[in-house]
Design an enzyme around this catalytic site. Structure first.
Site, mmCIF file in Angstrom:
data_model
loop_
_atom_site.group_PDB
_atom_site.id
_atom_site.type_symbol
_atom_site.label_atom_id
_atom_site.label_comp_id
_atom_site.label_asym_id
_atom_site.label_seq_id
_atom_site.Cartn_x
_atom_site.Cartn_y
_atom_site.Cartn_z
ATOM 1 N N ILE A 14 0.832 -1.203 0.000
ATOM 2 C CA ILE A 14 0.000 0.000 0.000
ATOM 3 C C ILE A 14 0.874 1.263 0.000
ATOM 4 O O ILE A 14 0.602 2.220 -0.734
ATOM 5 C CB ILE A 14 -0.961 0.011 1.222
ATOM 6 C CG1 ILE A 14 -1.849 -1.252 1.226
ATOM 7 C CG2 ILE A 14 -1.832 1.257 1.249
ATOM 8 C CD1 ILE A 14 -2.785 -1.379 0.050
ATOM 9 N N LYS A 116 -6.757 -0.895 9.506
ATOM 10 C CA LYS A 116 -8.023 -1.131 10.206
ATOM 11 C C LYS A 116 -7.847 -1.406 11.697
ATOM 12 O O LYS A 116 -8.660 -0.991 12.525
ATOM 13 C CB LYS A 116 -8.742 -2.346 9.571
ATOM 14 C CG LYS A 116 -9.341 -2.076 8.227
ATOM 15 C CD LYS A 116 -9.313 -3.291 7.321
ATOM 16 C CE LYS A 116 -8.016 -3.348 6.581
ATOM 17 N NZ LYS A 116 -7.978 -4.198 5.415
ATOM 18 N N GLU A 140 -10.798 6.615 4.998
ATOM 19 C CA GLU A 140 -11.611 6.091 3.895
ATOM 20 C C GLU A 140 -11.051 4.774 3.349
ATOM 21 O O GLU A 140 -11.802 3.869 2.976
ATOM 22 C CB GLU A 140 -11.677 7.137 2.765
ATOM 23 C CG GLU A 140 -12.484 6.724 1.547
ATOM 24 C CD GLU A 140 -13.944 6.464 1.890
ATOM 25 O OE1 GLU A 140 -14.659 7.424 2.123
ATOM 26 O OE2 GLU A 140 -14.369 5.279 1.922
ATOM 27 N N GLY A 145 -11.719 -0.453 -0.119
ATOM 28 C CA GLY A 145 -10.649 -0.090 -1.064
ATOM 29 C C GLY A 145 -10.891 1.271 -1.691
ATOM 30 O O GLY A 145 -10.962 2.293 -1.006
ATOM 31 N N GLY A 198 -1.243 -8.519 -4.584
ATOM 32 C CA GLY A 198 -1.203 -7.515 -3.504
ATOM 33 C C GLY A 198 -2.577 -7.219 -2.941
ATOM 34 O O GLY A 198 -2.808 -6.154 -2.362
ATOM 35 N N LYS A 216 -13.970 -4.223 9.018
ATOM 36 C CA LYS A 216 -14.655 -3.168 8.247
ATOM 37 C C LYS A 216 -16.078 -2.928 8.770
ATOM 38 O O LYS A 216 -16.554 -1.786 8.797
ATOM 39 C CB LYS A 216 -14.650 -3.538 6.763
ATOM 40 C CG LYS A 216 -13.230 -3.447 6.164
ATOM 41 C CD LYS A 216 -13.100 -4.192 4.857
ATOM 42 C CE LYS A 216 -11.684 -4.091 4.321
ATOM 43 N NZ LYS A 216 -11.382 -5.029 3.247
ATOM 44 N N GLY A 305 -6.128 -3.679 -3.574
ATOM 45 C CA GLY A 305 -5.105 -3.398 -4.585
ATOM 46 C C GLY A 305 -4.398 -2.104 -4.239
ATOM 47 O O GLY A 305 -5.041 -1.125 -3.862
HETATM 48 N N1 HSE Z 1 -7.111 -7.680 2.065
HETATM 49 C C1 HSE Z 1 -8.129 -6.692 1.881
HETATM 50 C C2 HSE Z 1 -9.122 -7.211 0.861
HETATM 51 C C3 HSE Z 1 -7.484 -5.414 1.416
HETATM 52 O O1 HSE Z 1 -8.834 -8.214 0.199
HETATM 53 O O2 HSE Z 1 -10.182 -6.636 0.729
HETATM 54 C C4 HSE Z 1 -8.397 -4.226 1.429
HETATM 55 O O3 HSE Z 1 -8.830 -3.914 2.719
#
Ligand code: HSE
Length: 324
Positions: A14, A116, A140, A145, A198, A216, A305
């Site tokens: 990231i 998170k 955000e 994502g 990734g 989340k 991503g």
């Molecule tokens: N590993 C998480 C996913 C990354 O696959 O959604 C984004 O939070």
């Protein structure tokens, strides 16, 4: 020209994605009157500090030479406006991101994060710490994502009451389930591909066991004013979803998706009709917002991503630029 000085903490997928976007967008940001200057980049092995601005193109091209200064010292001592916290976090302790965010807020710096875990562990404390210090805490990138979920709820839908928010909140598991359904790829191979792209967390069990989606749900719920803790949720991941179950669901006009549901306080694999708005493929996320005035709105976009996530981080940086 407004200048914003950034300390970036975390130079994994990231962090690198953000640096690439910053390097790519530097001149267009400047044309819009914003000079985003990265004055430090920190990793667990050390920091690169240059108060006149780290050369981002060089950083991307060459093997970084990490200096000896420690992350917390850099957060406290370097003259910066925003600390961008992008480390992978431990869901139980929130560390190491929690101490980075606390230090940044206490030293009067705004924080933008994709991490998170600190929010899951200490949402209320961090929001209060930001308020007490007169700075902003923006996150955000922690949910959905690239999709502007939190900002849409907070700004565009402000006069609505959200009755529920639910949907596909994890790109890796959606990628795996889509590969199983459409290409008959086995679970392990699909996970490996998600890691190579990734998409997955540093510890991919966070994805496949539903922990990432649950994090989340906690963040979304708290951002809507609910006091929801991780332990309040029922969490089931996708490791029990077999290719046979996926095929059987398809025969009956359904697909299987890992769904996070704020009202139900739950993350679990659910049958979703093939023609339902939540039936999105690949690493897409789909978030259905059910509100009292606007009705139902579905937001769909890249859920993971490095490049896509940098869009959400940039939107928070821009929001801070607008308000300061
Ligand atoms: N590993 C998480 C996913 C990354 O696959 O959604 C984004 O939070």
């Amino acid at each position: 020209m407004k200048v914003l000085r950034l300390v970036i903490v975390g130079y994994g997928n990231i962090g690198r994605g953000l640096v690439e976007t910053l390097a790519e967008k530097r001149s267009s940001l400047k044309k819009g009157g914003l000079d985003v200057k990265v004055v430090a980049v920190c990793e667990y092995s050390g920091c690169i500090v240059d108060e006149s601005g780290v050369d981002l193109k060089r950083l991307l091209k060459e093997k970084p030479r990490w200096g000896k200064r420690k992350t917390l010292d850099v957060i406290n001592e370097v003259d910066a406006d925003i600390v961008v916290e992008l480390t992978p976090g431990d869901i139980k302790s929130g560390e190491p991101g929690l101490k980075h965010i606390r230090a940044a807020l206490e030293s009067g710096k705004h924080v933008v994060t994709s991490n998170k875990s600190p929010l899951v562990v200490a949402y209320g404390e961090l929001v209060k710490l930001a308020e007490d210090n007169g700075v902003m805490l923006k996150f955000e990138a922690t949910v959905g994502g690239a999709i502007p979920v939190l900002n849409t709820l907070d700004r565009e839908l402000k006069s609505n009451k959200a009755r529920n928010v639910y949907g596909i909140l994890n790109g890796t598991t959606n990628f795996i389930l889509t590969k199983m359904l459409e290409e008959g790829v086995d679970f392990k191979a699909a996970l490996l591909e998600a890691q190579t792209l990734g998409l997955a967390e540093t510890d991919p069990t966070y994805d496949i066991e539903g922990i990432d989606s649950a994090a989340k749900v906690v963040i979304l719920a708290n951002s809507l004013g609910m006091d929801v803790k991780f332990k309040d949720l029922k969490v089931v991941g996708i490791t029990g979803v077999t290719p046979e179950a996926v095929d059987l669901a398809k025969e009956h006009g359904y697909t299987i998706k890992l769904v996070g549901d704020i009202a139900a306080k739950e993350v679990s694999p659910r049958l979703v009709p093939l023609d339902h708005p939540l039936n999105v493929g690949g690493s897409l996320n789909a978030v259905l917002v059910d509100t009292d005035v606007a009705g139902e709105i579905t937001l769909i976009g890249a859920g993971a991503g490095p490049r896509e996530t940098s869009s959400a981080i940039m939107s928070d940086i821009n929001a801070i630029a607008e308000k300061t």
